[in-house]
Write a protein that holds these residues in place. Sequence first.
Motif, PDB file in Angstrom:
ATOM      1  N   ALA A 115       0.820  -1.213   0.000  1.00 27.54           N
ATOM      2  CA  ALA A 115       0.000   0.000   0.000  1.00 27.54           C
ATOM      3  C   ALA A 115       0.855   1.264   0.000  1.00 27.54           C
ATOM      4  O   ALA A 115       0.494   2.257  -0.646  1.00 27.54           O
ATOM      5  CB  ALA A 115      -0.937  -0.007   1.207  1.00 27.54           C
ATOM      6  N   ILE A 116       2.000   1.252   0.681  1.00 30.39           N
ATOM      7  CA  ILE A 116       2.810   2.469   0.717  1.00 30.39           C
ATOM      8  C   ILE A 116       3.399   2.755  -0.655  1.00 30.39           C
ATOM      9  O   ILE A 116       3.550   3.918  -1.054  1.00 30.39           O
ATOM     10  CB  ILE A 116       3.920   2.375   1.791  1.00 30.39           C
ATOM     11  CG1 ILE A 116       4.531   3.757   2.034  1.00 30.39           C
ATOM     12  CG2 ILE A 116       5.005   1.400   1.396  1.00 30.39           C
ATOM     13  CD1 ILE A 116       3.561   4.791   2.537  1.00 30.39           C
ATOM     14  N   ILE A 117       3.714   1.718  -1.437  1.00 34.92           N
ATOM     15  CA  ILE A 117       4.193   1.943  -2.809  1.00 34.92           C
ATOM     16  C   ILE A 117       3.075   2.537  -3.658  1.00 34.92           C
ATOM     17  O   ILE A 117       3.306   3.427  -4.485  1.00 34.92           O
ATOM     18  CB  ILE A 117       4.710   0.632  -3.413  1.00 34.92           C
ATOM     19  CG1 ILE A 117       5.902   0.109  -2.603  1.00 34.92           C
ATOM     20  CG2 ILE A 117       5.117   0.831  -4.874  1.00 34.92           C
ATOM     21  CD1 ILE A 117       6.418  -1.241  -3.061  1.00 34.92           C
ATOM     22  N   VAL A 124      11.958  13.638  -1.508  1.00 39.39           N
ATOM     23  CA  VAL A 124      12.748  13.071  -2.612  1.00 39.39           C
ATOM     24  C   VAL A 124      12.002  13.232  -3.933  1.00 39.39           C
ATOM     25  O   VAL A 124      12.579  13.623  -4.951  1.00 39.39           O
ATOM     26  CB  VAL A 124      13.052  11.582  -2.346  1.00 39.39           C
ATOM     27  CG1 VAL A 124      13.851  10.983  -3.497  1.00 39.39           C
ATOM     28  CG2 VAL A 124      13.804  11.418  -1.020  1.00 39.39           C
ATOM     29  N   LEU A 125      10.707  12.953  -3.901  1.00 40.51           N
ATOM     30  CA  LEU A 125       9.905  12.915  -5.120  1.00 40.51           C
ATOM     31  C   LEU A 125       9.855  14.268  -5.831  1.00 40.51           C
ATOM     32  O   LEU A 125      10.103  14.345  -7.045  1.00 40.51           O
ATOM     33  CB  LEU A 125       8.496  12.429  -4.761  1.00 40.51           C
ATOM     34  CG  LEU A 125       7.510  12.132  -5.887  1.00 40.51           C
ATOM     35  CD1 LEU A 125       6.478  11.118  -5.402  1.00 40.51           C
ATOM     36  CD2 LEU A 125       6.782  13.380  -6.390  1.00 40.51           C
ATOM     37  N   ILE A 155       9.051   2.926  -6.957  1.00 40.15           N
ATOM     38  CA  ILE A 155       9.894   1.931  -6.290  1.00 40.15           C
ATOM     39  C   ILE A 155      11.234   2.547  -5.914  1.00 40.15           C
ATOM     40  O   ILE A 155      11.776   2.296  -4.826  1.00 40.15           O
ATOM     41  CB  ILE A 155      10.067   0.702  -7.195  1.00 40.15           C
ATOM     42  CG1 ILE A 155       8.720  -0.007  -7.371  1.00 40.15           C
ATOM     43  CG2 ILE A 155      11.093  -0.258  -6.604  1.00 40.15           C
ATOM     44  CD1 ILE A 155       8.761  -1.178  -8.318  1.00 40.15           C
ATOM     45  N   ALA A 156      11.788   3.382  -6.799  1.00 36.64           N
ATOM     46  CA  ALA A 156      13.053   4.043  -6.497  1.00 36.64           C
ATOM     47  C   ALA A 156      12.910   4.976  -5.296  1.00 36.64           C
ATOM     48  O   ALA A 156      13.751   4.965  -4.378  1.00 36.64           O
ATOM     49  CB  ALA A 156      13.547   4.819  -7.722  1.00 36.64           C
ATOM     50  N   LEU A 194      12.636   2.859  -2.095  1.00 38.88           N
ATOM     51  CA  LEU A 194      13.895   2.254  -1.643  1.00 38.88           C
ATOM     52  C   LEU A 194      14.822   3.304  -1.021  1.00 38.88           C
ATOM     53  O   LEU A 194      15.462   3.056   0.006  1.00 38.88           O
ATOM     54  CB  LEU A 194      14.584   1.559  -2.808  1.00 38.88           C
ATOM     55  CG  LEU A 194      13.877   0.312  -3.357  1.00 38.88           C
ATOM     56  CD1 LEU A 194      14.609  -0.238  -4.569  1.00 38.88           C
ATOM     57  CD2 LEU A 194      13.761  -0.758  -2.267  1.00 38.88           C
ATOM     58  N   ILE A 195      14.900   4.470  -1.642  1.00 37.75           N
ATOM     59  CA  ILE A 195      15.746   5.537  -1.095  1.00 37.75           C
ATOM     60  C   ILE A 195      15.280   5.922   0.307  1.00 37.75           C
ATOM     61  O   ILE A 195      16.078   6.021   1.249  1.00 37.75           O
ATOM     62  CB  ILE A 195      15.742   6.761  -2.028  1.00 37.75           C
ATOM     63  CG1 ILE A 195      16.455   6.439  -3.335  1.00 37.75           C
ATOM     64  CG2 ILE A 195      16.395   7.963  -1.347  1.00 37.75           C
ATOM     65  CD1 ILE A 195      16.301   7.517  -4.400  1.00 37.75           C
ATOM     66  N   CYS A 196      13.983   6.124   0.458  1.00 39.38           N
ATOM     67  CA  CYS A 196      13.443   6.531   1.757  1.00 39.38           C
ATOM     68  C   CYS A 196      13.569   5.415   2.793  1.00 39.38           C
ATOM     69  O   CYS A 196      13.783   5.685   3.986  1.00 39.38           O
ATOM     70  CB  CYS A 196      11.989   6.947   1.606  1.00 39.38           C
ATOM     71  SG  CYS A 196      11.765   8.429   0.599  1.00 39.38           S
ATOM     72  N   ALA A 197      13.447   4.161   2.367  1.00 34.84           N
ATOM     73  CA  ALA A 197      13.608   3.047   3.295  1.00 34.84           C
ATOM     74  C   ALA A 197      15.036   2.983   3.825  1.00 34.84           C
ATOM     75  O   ALA A 197      15.255   2.740   5.019  1.00 34.84           O
ATOM     76  CB  ALA A 197      13.232   1.734   2.610  1.00 34.84           C
ATOM     77  N   VAL A 198      16.006   3.216   2.953  1.00 33.45           N
ATOM     78  CA  VAL A 198      17.414   3.209   3.388  1.00 33.45           C
ATOM     79  C   VAL A 198      17.678   4.356   4.350  1.00 33.45           C
ATOM     80  O   VAL A 198      18.330   4.179   5.388  1.00 33.45           O
ATOM     81  CB  VAL A 198      18.349   3.299   2.161  1.00 33.45           C
ATOM     82  CG1 VAL A 198      19.792   3.513   2.609  1.00 33.45           C
ATOM     83  CG2 VAL A 198      18.247   2.033   1.323  1.00 33.45           C
ATOM     84  N   VAL A 199      17.165   5.539   4.030  1.00 33.40           N
ATOM     85  CA  VAL A 199      17.336   6.686   4.933  1.00 33.40           C
ATOM     86  C   VAL A 199      16.701   6.386   6.292  1.00 33.40           C
ATOM     87  O   VAL A 199      17.277   6.677   7.349  1.00 33.40           O
ATOM     88  CB  VAL A 199      16.732   7.958   4.311  1.00 33.40           C
ATOM     89  CG1 VAL A 199      16.740   9.103   5.321  1.00 33.40           C
ATOM     90  CG2 VAL A 199      17.498   8.361   3.060  1.00 33.40           C
TER      91      VAL A 199
END
Length: 412
Positions: free
Chosen positions: A27-29, A298-299, A324-325, A328-333
């Motif tokens: 859902a978050i994607i 980011v977006l 998706i990009a 992934l960036i926000c998940a790593v942060v």
Amino acid sequence: MAPLDRIPTENPPPTSTAWMNPARAIAIIAVVAIHSLGTVVEENFADMGPDWWVANAVDSACRWSVPVFIMISGALALDPNRGSRPRKFLSKRVWRIGIPLVFWTVVYVLFRRYYLQPGDDSWNPGIAILTGSPFVQLYFLYVLAGLTLLTPFFRLLSVHGSRRLQWGTGLIFLGIGMLDQWVSTVFAVGEANIATRFLTMAGFYILGWVLRDIVLSTRAVVSAWVSLIGSVAVTTLWAGFGPGEKPWIFPYEYLSPVVVIASLAAYLLLHHHLRSGFGFLHRFYPYSFGVFLLHPLVLYPVRNEMGLPTTVPGVLLHAFVMPIAYTLICAVVTWFAVKIPGVRAVFGEGGPRNPHARPAAKSPRRTAGNTRPVPENPRTAPEVSATEARGLSVEPPHTRSSDPDPLEPENP
């Protein structure tokens, strides 16, 4: 009220809620995809070219995501087996919601003022906050904060209310929300604000609990897929050909009839299809709240550099690859951020935890008249440790901590 008379008085047997982790990850994607395409749908409408129709279709197909988030929150928070101590529940939610709400409201007010709209003196930050939606995604925190205040009262439905009462209350709240959405959107009468925005979503919150343990039959799965696909198709066509200002905004709203049907169908289908497996999504879920908080930072800069797509391949890039990009960036942060003691709190991770307590091993008690679990004694109910909250413990599926936290992972 005749259909309610055919509803059994007893609740169905409890089922595992582990499917909610991958559901929220998916859902978050979908939420990020909505925000990635929102401006495209608004600005590329003039020619109604293939690029706009693709963006419109993807946007329509993702609209179930926010209501499903709210339904999952209700399904967890209204569980009577998770305890009923309002003060402890609300104090915990201050850490999980209150601190992020205040911090990120300040961040996004500054982001909008000095980056997105540096020369727009017509935008008033104070008024934006009073609307309960100071930035594109933050309204969800304001909605969740309001629903949290009513959770101890709503939980009386799951503890003492019959199945029929739970259904009736949820449907009434949902109907009021849909009526409010129709009146405010179509006739421009009234507007949601910081004090009322959550009320229109209360129906989803209650129905998340009511529908939580429903397991679809094979025929019901087919019907749910038909309902979901049909609702997405109607939303897509309605947005393009409906009356009024173009694109017609009402079918996109989370309380429009087609999105309500799509959301209820998606909730039941996610439960059906995600009951096992999807280990990677279980591991990703703990960072999805950070994705929700961070992704506009980011977006918007990346999209401003890339420009809005005007071709079908460009729209597909922003619809599938870029979300998706960004995720992934926000998940790593987030992964790095929650390791820093002073930063954890603004990601909802700053609340006090007891790392030594373990959940009780015994199964929850039940009453003869209601198959829902009865709350554990709030004086003896244990806390869940940080490791267990990450889904790494061996806790049985139906053993829960005494105070629910709908933002934390469920143990698979």
